[in-house]
Design a protein around this motif. Structure first.
Motif, short mmCIF file in Angstrom:
data_model
loop_
_atom_site.label_atom_id
_atom_site.label_comp_id
_atom_site.label_asym_id
_atom_site.label_seq_id
_atom_site.Cartn_x
_atom_site.Cartn_y
_atom_site.Cartn_z
N GLU A 35 0.84 -1.20 0.00
CA GLU A 35 0.00 0.00 0.00
C GLU A 35 0.87 1.25 0.00
N ALA A 36 1.95 1.20 0.76
CA ALA A 36 2.84 2.36 0.84
C ALA A 36 3.46 2.68 -0.51
N LYS A 37 3.87 1.64 -1.23
CA LYS A 37 4.45 1.84 -2.55
C LYS A 37 3.43 2.39 -3.52
N LEU A 38 2.22 1.86 -3.47
CA LEU A 38 1.16 2.36 -4.34
C LEU A 38 0.90 3.83 -4.07
N ALA A 39 0.78 4.20 -2.80
CA ALA A 39 0.51 5.60 -2.45
C ALA A 39 1.63 6.50 -2.94
N GLU A 40 2.87 6.03 -2.84
CA GLU A 40 4.00 6.85 -3.30
C GLU A 40 4.00 7.00 -4.81
N LEU A 41 3.67 5.94 -5.52
CA LEU A 41 3.60 6.03 -6.99
C LEU A 41 2.50 6.99 -7.43
N LEU A 42 1.36 6.92 -6.77
CA LEU A 42 0.27 7.83 -7.12
C LEU A 42 0.64 9.27 -6.80
N ARG A 43 1.32 9.48 -5.69
CA ARG A 43 1.75 10.84 -5.36
C ARG A 43 2.75 11.38 -6.37
N ALA A 44 3.76 10.56 -6.69
CA ALA A 44 4.83 11.02 -7.56
C ALA A 44 4.38 11.22 -9.00
N LYS A 45 3.53 10.32 -9.50
CA LYS A 45 3.16 10.37 -10.90
C LYS A 45 1.81 11.03 -11.18
N GLN A 46 0.94 11.08 -10.17
CA GLN A 46 -0.40 11.62 -10.38
C GLN A 46 -0.72 12.82 -9.51
N GLY A 47 0.14 13.17 -8.59
CA GLY A 47 -0.15 14.28 -7.70
C GLY A 47 -1.28 13.97 -6.75
N VAL A 48 -1.43 12.71 -6.36
CA VAL A 48 -2.51 12.29 -5.46
C VAL A 48 -1.96 12.27 -4.03
N PRO A 49 -2.53 13.04 -3.12
CA PRO A 49 -2.08 13.01 -1.73
C PRO A 49 -2.49 11.70 -1.07
N ALA A 50 -1.88 11.40 0.06
CA ALA A 50 -2.14 10.13 0.74
C ALA A 50 -3.61 9.94 1.06
N ASP A 51 -4.30 11.03 1.41
CA ASP A 51 -5.72 10.91 1.77
C ASP A 51 -6.64 10.98 0.55
N GLY A 52 -6.06 11.02 -0.65
CA GLY A 52 -6.86 11.11 -1.86
C GLY A 52 -6.87 9.84 -2.70
N VAL A 53 -6.25 8.77 -2.18
CA VAL A 53 -6.15 7.54 -2.97
C VAL A 53 -7.52 6.93 -3.25
N ASP A 54 -8.38 6.89 -2.24
CA ASP A 54 -9.73 6.35 -2.47
C ASP A 54 -10.46 7.16 -3.53
N GLY A 55 -10.31 8.46 -3.49
CA GLY A 55 -10.95 9.31 -4.49
C GLY A 55 -10.44 9.04 -5.89
N PHE A 56 -9.15 8.78 -5.99
CA PHE A 56 -8.54 8.43 -7.28
C PHE A 56 -9.19 7.19 -7.86
N TYR A 57 -9.35 6.16 -7.02
CA TYR A 57 -9.98 4.92 -7.48
C TYR A 57 -11.47 5.11 -7.74
N ARG A 58 -12.12 5.94 -6.95
CA ARG A 58 -13.54 6.19 -7.18
C ARG A 58 -13.74 6.78 -8.58
N GLN A 59 -12.89 7.71 -8.96
CA GLN A 59 -12.98 8.31 -10.30
C GLN A 59 -12.77 7.26 -11.37
N GLN A 60 -11.73 6.48 -11.23
CA GLN A 60 -11.39 5.51 -12.28
C GLN A 60 -12.48 4.46 -12.47
#
Length: 207
Positions: free
Chosen positions: A117-142
Motif C-alpha cells: 500500500e505504501a508503494k502504491l501511495a507513493e507512486l500515485l503521489r509522484a506520478k499523479q499528484g494524489v495526496p495520501a488521503d486522496g487515494v480512495d478518491g482516485f480509485y472512485r474516479q477511475q
C-alpha cells in the motif's frame, strides 16, 4: 500496467478514454470569493486546493525527491477536484454508484502488484499528484469512468464515446465556473485551456 481484478480495468481507461472532465467554460471569476471553482453551486476553495498541494509536497519531502514536483501542481489539483464532481454527477444521472468495497478491492489488487500500500501511495503521489488521503478518491474516479462506458470496453471507440457523452452532459448541467488563475475550460475540447501539463489521472502502465 498494473494488473487489477478481471472485472475491472480502471487504470487502463484513463489513457485514451477520457481527455478531461466536461466542464462549461467560463471566463469570469467564480461567484464566490476565495473559490478556485464553483461546480453545480458547490465551492472548491482556494484553501482546499492549497491544502492538497501542501499534502503532495509533504509526501515529496518525505520521499527525499523535492526536485520531482509536478509543474502546475495547483492547477492539477483544481482539475482533479472538479473531475471528481463531474464523474459523480454523471454516475448519479445514470443511477450508478461506486461502492467502498469496489474501491477497496481495486486498491488492494494494485497494492499487491506494486508490492505494498505504501508503494502504491507513493507512486500515485509522484506520478499523479494524489495526496495520501486522496487515494480512495482516485480509485472512485477511475471505477466511475469504467462504469460510464456502459459495459463497453472503455478503451474502445464506443466506450470512449459513451464516457465523453456522459461527462459532457454532466459538466454542462453543473455550470462550472473556474477562477481564471487556474485557466479556462473548453467544453468542446473537453479540457482545461491554458494548462501546460496533462493534468488528468494517467494509466499507471509506466510504473
Amino acid at each position: 500496467m498494473i494488473r487489477t481484478s478481471s472485472a475491472r480495468r480502471p487504470l487502463a481507461v484513463l489513457g485514451a478514454a477520457v481527455a478531461a472532465a466536461a466542464l462549461s467554460a467560463c471566463g469570469a471569476a467564480p461567484a464566490h470569493q476565495g473559490a478556485a471553482a464553483v461546480v453545480g453551486g458547490d465551492r472548491i476553495s482556494v484553501a482546499q486546493v492549497q491544502a492538497r498541494v501542501a499534502a503532495v509536497r509533504e509526501g515529496t519531502d518525505r520521499a527525499g525527491a523535492a526536485g520531482d514536483e509536478q509543474p502546475g501542481l495547483a492547477r492539477h489539483a483544481v482539475s482533479d477536484l472538479i473531475l471528481g464532481k463531474v464523474v459523480a454527477r454523471a454516475l448519479a444521472d445514470r443511477r450508478l454508484d461506486v461502492s467502498q468495497g469496489e474501491i477497496d478491492q481495486a486498491r488492494a489488487a494494485d497494492a499487491r502488484t506494486v508490492g505494498s500500500e505504501a508503494k502504491l501511495a507513493e507512486l500515485l503521489r509522484a506520478k499523479q499528484g494524489v495526496p495520501a488521503d486522496g487515494v480512495d478518491g482516485f480509485y472512485r474516479q477511475q471505477i466511475g469512468l469504467v462504469k460510464l462506458a456502459g459495459g463497453q470496453d472503455p478503451n474502445s471507440a464506443d466506450g470512449d464515446a459513451a464516457i465523453r457523452k456522459a461527462l459532457v452532459a454532466a459538466g454542462t448541467a453543473l455550470h462550472i465556473e473556474v477562477n481564471p488563475r487556474y485557466g479556462t475550460w473548453n467544453t468542446a475540447k473537453i479540457g482545461l485551456e491554458g494548462s501546460t501539463e496533462n493534468w488528468l489521472p494517467q494509466t499507471l502502465r509506466d510504473l
